[in-house]
Design an enzyme around this catalytic site. Structure first.
Site, short mmCIF file in Angstrom:
data_model
loop_
_atom_site.label_atom_id
_atom_site.label_comp_id
_atom_site.label_asym_id
_atom_site.label_seq_id
_atom_site.Cartn_x
_atom_site.Cartn_y
_atom_site.Cartn_z
N SER A 266 7.86 4.15 -0.65
CA SER A 266 6.92 4.70 0.32
C SER A 266 7.68 5.33 1.48
O SER A 266 7.20 6.25 2.13
CB SER A 266 6.00 3.59 0.84
OG SER A 266 5.37 2.96 -0.25
N HIS B 94 4.46 1.55 -8.08
CA HIS B 94 3.42 0.51 -8.03
C HIS B 94 2.51 0.61 -9.25
O HIS B 94 2.11 -0.41 -9.83
CB HIS B 94 2.54 0.69 -6.78
CG HIS B 94 3.26 0.55 -5.48
ND1 HIS B 94 3.50 1.61 -4.64
CD2 HIS B 94 3.79 -0.53 -4.87
CE1 HIS B 94 4.14 1.19 -3.57
NE2 HIS B 94 4.34 -0.10 -3.68
N GLY C 203 0.80 -1.22 0.00
CA GLY C 203 0.00 0.00 0.00
C GLY C 203 0.83 1.27 0.00
O GLY C 203 2.02 1.25 -0.29
N GLY D 133 9.10 -5.03 -8.57
CA GLY D 133 9.98 -3.96 -9.04
C GLY D 133 11.45 -4.34 -8.90
O GLY D 133 11.85 -5.00 -7.93
N GLN E 74 7.61 -9.40 7.95
CA GLN E 74 8.84 -9.04 7.24
C GLN E 74 9.52 -7.82 7.86
O GLN E 74 10.51 -7.32 7.33
CB GLN E 74 8.58 -8.83 5.74
CG GLN E 74 7.74 -7.62 5.38
CD GLN E 74 7.40 -7.63 3.89
OE1 GLN E 74 6.54 -8.36 3.43
NE2 GLN E 74 8.09 -6.79 3.12
O1 PAF Z 1 7.67 -5.30 -2.02
C1 PAF Z 1 6.74 -5.25 -1.19
O2 PAF Z 1 5.98 -4.29 -1.15
C2 PAF Z 1 6.55 -6.41 -0.23
O3 PAF Z 1 7.76 -6.94 0.18
C3 PAF Z 1 5.61 -7.50 -0.76
C4 PAF Z 1 6.20 -8.19 -1.99
C5 PAF Z 1 4.26 -6.91 -1.10
C6 PAF Z 1 5.41 -8.58 0.31
O4 PAF Z 1 4.84 -8.05 1.46
#
Ligand code: PAF
Length: 292
Positions: free
Chosen positions: A183, A34, A28, A144, A58
């Protein structure tokens, strides 16, 4: 555009989509990077699905999980304008219900670079991406080049688990002055924002060395370090010239290389990279056997 949260809602909405489905997983607070992934998915698939989930597993202790920027209403407006068909925005309880105990882990590739400085980070990424893939069942998924190691790790995971999903890596989108969109750029003060261009400048200086034929891996690392050292607000965490496939540090003259770095500007940790020796500057698309 349908917006769903639970697995039951997702299954019903997913079943109604035309094939093939292109999928863009995100956390988000969407930016032009994105949206470039969404447009790439749009061009190649009959339907486009996006997930929005700030994945707690993560983030390490002391990282920015709580203050990670969130604005679902704005994200949905942006995705609607891109013609996205389905958005899955699960809650942490949907993804990690009480009693959750299954993890997906890629071994060697996650022990270096980002993985060496963010223990457990890639275990969280590969676990959540596996779950997002299982829920969405896309034909193609888009990531990306900005998160180069993540892209390489996801390709490895997809291959190792025989997942019937094509992995497409799209170029890093940059501000006019070279700063890679992220972000986390919103954390920077105006002065830090100026200083943050040093990552791009360091990568470009190394690229010039490479193009001039001075291709020793240590020279490329040294060139990047020298540019970073000249910026008082920058505190490099690592600077790397690695094999793009194994992610191990290279020695001697290089043909193909992943130049990458993590740099603190104030409290904000920024990453950036450059892939040398690849015509498009991105990891080639991974197409599983029999899916071409
Ligand atoms: O790159 C990200 O935004 C995140 O690491 C992902 C791939 C959405 C996994 O949470």
């Amino acid at each position: 555009m349908q917006v769903v949260t639970t697995l039951a809602e997702l299954r019903a909405a997913r079943a109604a989509l035309p094939e093939p489905v292109g999928f863009v997983p995100t956390m988000g607070y969407l930016h032009a990077g994105h949206l470039a992934l969404v447009r790439c998915a749009r061009r190649e698939n009959a339907a486009v699905a996006v997930s929005i989930f700030v994945n707690p597993t993560q983030f390490g202790p002391g990282e920015d999980l709580e203050r990670y920027p969130r604005d679902l209403a704005r994200d949905l407006r942006l995705l609607q304008a891109e013609g996205v068909d389905l958005v899955w925005a699960p809650t942490p309880e949907v993804m990690y219900p009480e009693g959750y105990q299954t993890w997906v882990e890629v071994a060697d590739l996650t022990r270096v670079l980002e993985g060496a400085h963010r223990p457990g980070h890639f275990r969280g990424v590969t676990t959540v991406v596996s779950k997002l893939f299982a829920g969405m069942q896309p034909r193609r998924a888009y990531f990306g080049q900005k998160d180069a190691q993540q892209a390489r790790v996801i390709i490895q995971m997809t291959r190792d688990l025989n997942l019937p999903i094509e992995i497409v890596v799209c170029p890093t989108v940059r501000e006019p002055d070279g700063l890679a969109l992220s972000s986390r750029n919103t954390y920077l003060t105006p002065e830090q924002r100026q200083a943050a261009t040093v990552l791009y400048r360091a990568l470009q200086a190394a690229r010039q060395e490479y193009e001039a034929g001075r291709r020793e891996a240590e020279n490329l690392r040294q060139t990047m370090r020298a540019v970073l050292a000249a910026e008082p607000l920058a505190r490099p965490q690592y600077v790397s010239c690695a094999d793009p496939d194994t992610l191990q540090e290279l020695q001697g003259p290089v043909e193909k290389a992943l130049l990458s770095m993590a740099v603190f500007v104030g409290q904000t940790r920024l990453i950036d990279n450059l892939l040398l020796g690849y015509p498009d500057g991105v990891y080639p698309r991974y197409v599983p056997e029999g899916l071409g």
